[in-house]
Design an enzyme around this catalytic site. Structure first.
Site, PDB file in Angstrom:
ATOM      1  CB  CYS A   1      37.932  30.539  36.569  1.00 47.37           C
ATOM      2  SG  CYS A   1      38.344  31.798  35.421  1.00 47.37           S
TER       3      CYS A   1
ATOM      4  CB  CYS B   1      43.341  42.514  39.583  1.00 47.65           C
ATOM      5  SG  CYS B   1      42.128  43.762  39.065  1.00 47.65           S
TER       6      CYS B   1
ATOM      7  CE  LYS C   1      46.119  41.088  44.950  1.00 48.68           C
ATOM      8  NZ  LYS C   1      47.267  41.030  44.006  1.00 48.68           N
TER       9      LYS C   1
ATOM     10  CG  HIS D   1      43.058  32.734  38.326  1.00 46.10           C
ATOM     11  ND1 HIS D   1      42.651  31.231  38.378  1.00 46.10           N
ATOM     12  CD2 HIS D   1      41.859  33.473  37.702  1.00 46.10           C
ATOM     13  CE1 HIS D   1      41.297  31.232  38.002  1.00 46.10           C
ATOM     14  NE2 HIS D   1      41.223  32.431  37.577  1.00 46.10           N
TER      15      HIS D   1
END
Lengths: 492, 400
Positions: free
Chosen positions: B88, B213, B340, B344
């Site tokens: 990431c 998540c 959030k 992402h």
């Protein structure tokens, strides 16, 4: 020189299916099964099979992996061997961390397979010094709403044979091989086909067994009245008592078949009951162990004074108290391949195993052997050429360091409901081992709320992944709590 | 200690597409969106770009491998385009490569772009990893939420935190990011949520619920960098320059040894120390105006506050609940909504974080603009707490 049994062990899976739950679920279709709605049957978890259960029983008998190199031969008896080709006993040998120069063989084909293995193990023990390990397990598939589904259980047992510290000497044995087909299963099929019960009882068991038992007794020079424990695993009601009577064996010698707690565990059930008997047997007692299948086999044993010195690890009694009631019949059907659940997109992941890698790392994967640096003492899993030691990586300093028998503690954990997993939520976390080493690994046989940081865990050998596409299973070790909650607490 | 890259490279222009479930767009379209905005901001033509770096993580889900997907999508003039991948944190790697190329003098102008198209995979959440050879034979089929959720169990054990209190603190992290994201027109998730919603949400990985998540999004972001003297020659003023770029990568110590207690991210602390040193920052709580951290999960953000030395050890729960990292707090965090809520798209995230700090420093952040920020920190984490790649970048106004 006395030759015989030098150790014993057993394994009963933690899940115990409530038979009433099965009967209730099937009442619309098979109301006649209601008479069987008593007690529990042991049920293999999704990640257990005959190999993993055999390993568990063998570890119970050996007291862990065979780190002293005692075992020189391993015999695995089962009619539900995971692999038709790939030596199942060799997987057991790897998991037990046996010396590579160990003989290994699979024995199969009938419910007498464990006693055939017994005979083979005895002959082997007679031929050379060292320990011979016989382990037997079954994880049978049955059709939904069948009597077998309720009668059977899953489990395993193990015996050690040798010439020293013999706890039960073998006095005699007998075998009868006839093509009496009480049930059969063609290669590739998964469920047995059964003959008429009355015929099996009257023409099969009632005729074959007394002959063989009497022959074994006469081979041993022991009178039937002298038998203290008579073991005859059967799903036929009162068959064991009738057989004892037919042979002149006292009624009180008949050993309870654990039908209410475990069910008939198949090939290994005779050994399982023997392991139970040996837990509390007295020196001098005579035991008859007989099993029926494509004929019959019987052995006669006499317990020696050495029995007092044998330390039972968990044993059948220990495993009996580690149960957890399972109320979900659909879980049982799923684990037995009788119900196909929606696996979701995450269940589509390819689980192909690189066989070259599996072989190269077999000690780490199947034996859970880490590498311990002889300079720093740091333990590495998986083992590597360079150590992780901060600012002091050392080259080629790691010695084999088995972790399977070391206890661990949970450093961190989670339980997630995202991945495709057969026993959700999927628990995994970091385990720190006694004496060093850390692995991020899966937990098994745990219910929601059972895992906590600092929880003490032990290692169990289980199925890691199933490759449905190619028909392959890979195995690895998982963490499970050392101490389990009160028995029969239901699985959430 | 190396001299470092402080003030050697300036941002010439940046672009970022709208993140979200972009059923309307292919990765090529997302790249064009981000690139066009960056090019317009920079005021250059494609021939002026000397080299480019391309970040995408899951190459096989549509975008493709190598440098060609980007070169073809953007019709770049046959310059070098190199794909980078570092979980990431890949976006930050693309930035680092472009910045270093400019700082070395090998390039006058370099482009870094990251893209991820996750919503063509059929998954909610990240798709399962491709199968390797050795590791899958022993390593659990672990998913990201459960890897990061373990920070919570270890943190709780280390500081003896009441589980309910920790759950409330991580809920606050998400409530704050949703409040910020609601003001960001490019953000994926723009709804305000309440603490109660967070606490009652279904559990994904114990103790993380749905709102702990981050969003799984499609998106792309791009940055064009050059030397400050070139930027000034082009008439640019109020330059934003790089103060530090540091990456720390696990070597197995946390994963295999027994020295790490699982309650923090080891590499973040290493990268943070190095980045502060490179940027000349000695009092981060006072000198950092705002942060964009890798809040893949709420608990990650919470422990990161300690790992970046913005909270004292064991005090992040209190600081978070006191609002220290809210928009009006001491050091605002995720003013754009963060992973959030902005979303992402893995390979693009590091560049998206840079984008927000750049906008803030330029005073171009619209309704979420903070008063007079001077220095911003970007924390971009790839992997999992026990084994990861941590990238920390600090940018600021040139004169500071």
């Amino acid at each position: 020189m006395s030759i015989g049994i030098t150790g014993f062990g057993a394994y009963i899976p933690r899940l115990r299916l409530n038979r009433q739950a099965v009967v209730t679920a099937n009442a619309w279709y098979a109301p006649e099964l209601k008479g069987k709605a008593r007690g529990h049957r042991a049920m293999a978890n999704w990640d257990e099979d005959s190999i993993t259960m055999a390993v568990a029983a063998a570890r119970d008998a050996l007291g862990g992996q065979d780190l002293q190199g005692r075992v020189r031969e391993v015999i695995l008896a089962s009619c539900t061997l995971p692999f038709a080709e790939r030596l199942n006993a060799a997987v057991v040998a790897e998991a037990l961390n046996l010396d590579e120069y160990t003989g290994a063989s699979d024995v199969t084909g009938s419910q007498c397979a464990a006693l055939a293995g017994f005979s083979q193990a005895l002959a082997s023990a007679a031929s050379a010094p060292g320990t011979v390990l016989l382990t037997a397990a079954d994880n049978r598939r049955t059709r939904a709403a069948s009597a077998q589904e309720l009668d059977y259980g899953d489990g395993a047992a193990a015996l050690l044979f040798g010439r020293e510290q013999v706890i039960a000497e073998v006095l005699g044995q007998a075998a009868l091989s006839v093509d009496f087909i009480d049930h059969f299963r063609l290669t590739g099929r998964e469920i047995d086909y059964y003959g008429e019960e009355r015929w099996v009882r009257d023409e099969g068991v009632s005729r074959c067994m007394p002959q063989v038992i009497k022959r074994a007794l006469s081979d041993s020079g022991v009178d039937a009245e002298a038998v203290a424990h008579f073991i005859f695993p059967t799903s036929l009601a009162k068959m064991d008592a009738q057989l004892a009577q037919a042979c002149g064996i006292p009624a009180e010698a008949v050993v309870d078949g654990l039908a209410l707690e475990v069910g008939n565990t198949g090939v290994g059930h005779g050994l399982l009951l023997l392991a139970k008997v040996l837990e509390s047997a007295e020196p001098g007692q005579v035991i008859v162990l007989a099993q029926f299948g494509s004929g019959a086999r019987a052995v006669v044993l006499r317990v020696t004074d050495e029995i007092k010195h044998f330390a039972v690890r968990r044993g059948v009694s220990g495993w009996l108290t580690r149960g957890r009631e399972e109320l979900s019949y659909t879980r049982f059907l799923t684990y037995k391949g009788q119900l196909q659940l929606e696996r979701g997109v995450r269940g589509e992941q390819d689980k192909k195993t690189a066989l070259s890698t599996a072989y190269r790392h077999r000690r780490a994967i199947l034996g859970l052997v880490a590498g311990r640096c002889r300079v720093s003492g740091d333990v590495h899993f998986p083992p590597s050429r360079l150590t992780y030691t901060p600012d002091a990586a050392a080259l080629d300093t790691q010695d084999a360091h088995p972790l399977a028998d070391r206890l661990g503690r949970v450093l961190s954990w989670s339980a997630e409901s995202l991945s495709s997993y057969m026993a959700p939520p999927h628990h995994y976390g970091q385990i720190d081992f006694e004496g060093g080493g850390r692995i991020l690994m899966e937990f098994t046989d745990v219910a929601k709320g059972e895992v906590q940081t600092a929880l003490e865990v032990e290692m169990v050998f289980r199925i890691k992944d199933i490759d449905d596409l190619r028909g392959f299973k890979r195995y690895f070790w998982k963490a499970t709590p050392v101490h389990t909650p009160a028995p029969q607490a239901p699985l959430e | 200690m190396p001299i470092g890259i402080k003030d050697k490279v300036a941002i010439l222009g940046m672009g970022c597409c709208r993140f979200g479930e972009r059923w309307d767009a292919s990765p090529e379209d997302l790249m064009v969106e981000a690139y066009s905005e960056a090019m317009a901001d920079a005021g250059i033509s494609p021939e002026q770009i000397d080299a480019a770096w391309f970040s995408t993580h899951m190459e096989d889900v549509g975008t493709g491998r190598g440098g060609t997907p980007m070169s073809i999508a953007l019709r770049l003039p046959n310059i070098g385009v190199t794909r980078v991948e570092n979980f990431c944190a890949g976006g930050s790697e693309a930035i680092r490569a472009a910045v270093y190329a400019v700082a070395s003098g090998a390039c006058d102008i370099a482009l870094a772009l990251g893209v991820e198209k996750l919503k063509d995979t059929g998954y909610g959440g990240l798709p399962v990893a491709t199968v390797g050879t050795y590791i899958p034979q022993w390593y659990p089929g672990a998913v990201a939420p459960a890897n990061f959720a373990q920070l919570a169990s270890a943190y709780q054990a280390r500081f003896n935190v009441d589980p309910q209190l920790l759950k409330r603190a991580i809920a606050h992290v998400s409530v704050k990011s949703h409040a910020n994201g609601a003001k960001n027109p490019k953000a994926h998730l723009r709804k305000i949520i309440t603490e109660e919603q967070c606490l009652k949400a279904p559990i994904i990985a114990e103790p993380l619920g749905l709102f702990d998540c981050c969003g799984v999004s499609d998106g792309a972001a791009a940055v064009i960098v050059t030397r400050p003297d070139i930027a000034r020659a082009m008439g640019k003023t109020d330059l934003v320059t790089f103060k530090a770029l540091q990456v720390a990568v696990s070597n197995g110590w946390e994963m295999q040894g027994n020295g790490w207690d699982g309650s923090y991210v080891h590499t973040t602390r290493i990268a943070a120390r190095k980045a502060y040193a490179e940027a000349g920052i000695t009092r981060p709580r006072e000198q950092i105006s705002l942060t964009e951290v890798h809040d893949c999960f709420s608990i990650t953000e919470l422990v990161t506050m300690e790992d970046l030395f913005l909270s004292e050890p064991g005090m992040a729960v209190r600081d978070v609940l006191d609002g220290a990292f809210d928009a009006e707090g001491r050091v605002p965090c995720q003013i754009d909504g963060g992973l959030k809520c902005f979303g992402h798209p893995v390979g693009a995230s590091g560049i998206r974080m840079l984008y927000e700090i750049y906008l803030q420093l330029k005073g171009r952040a619209g309704p979420r603009q903070l008063p007079d920020p001077r220095t911003g920190l970007i924390h971009n984490l790839g992997g999992q707490p026990s084994q990861n790649v941590c990238s920390i970048s600090i940018i600021g106004r040139e004169e500071d």
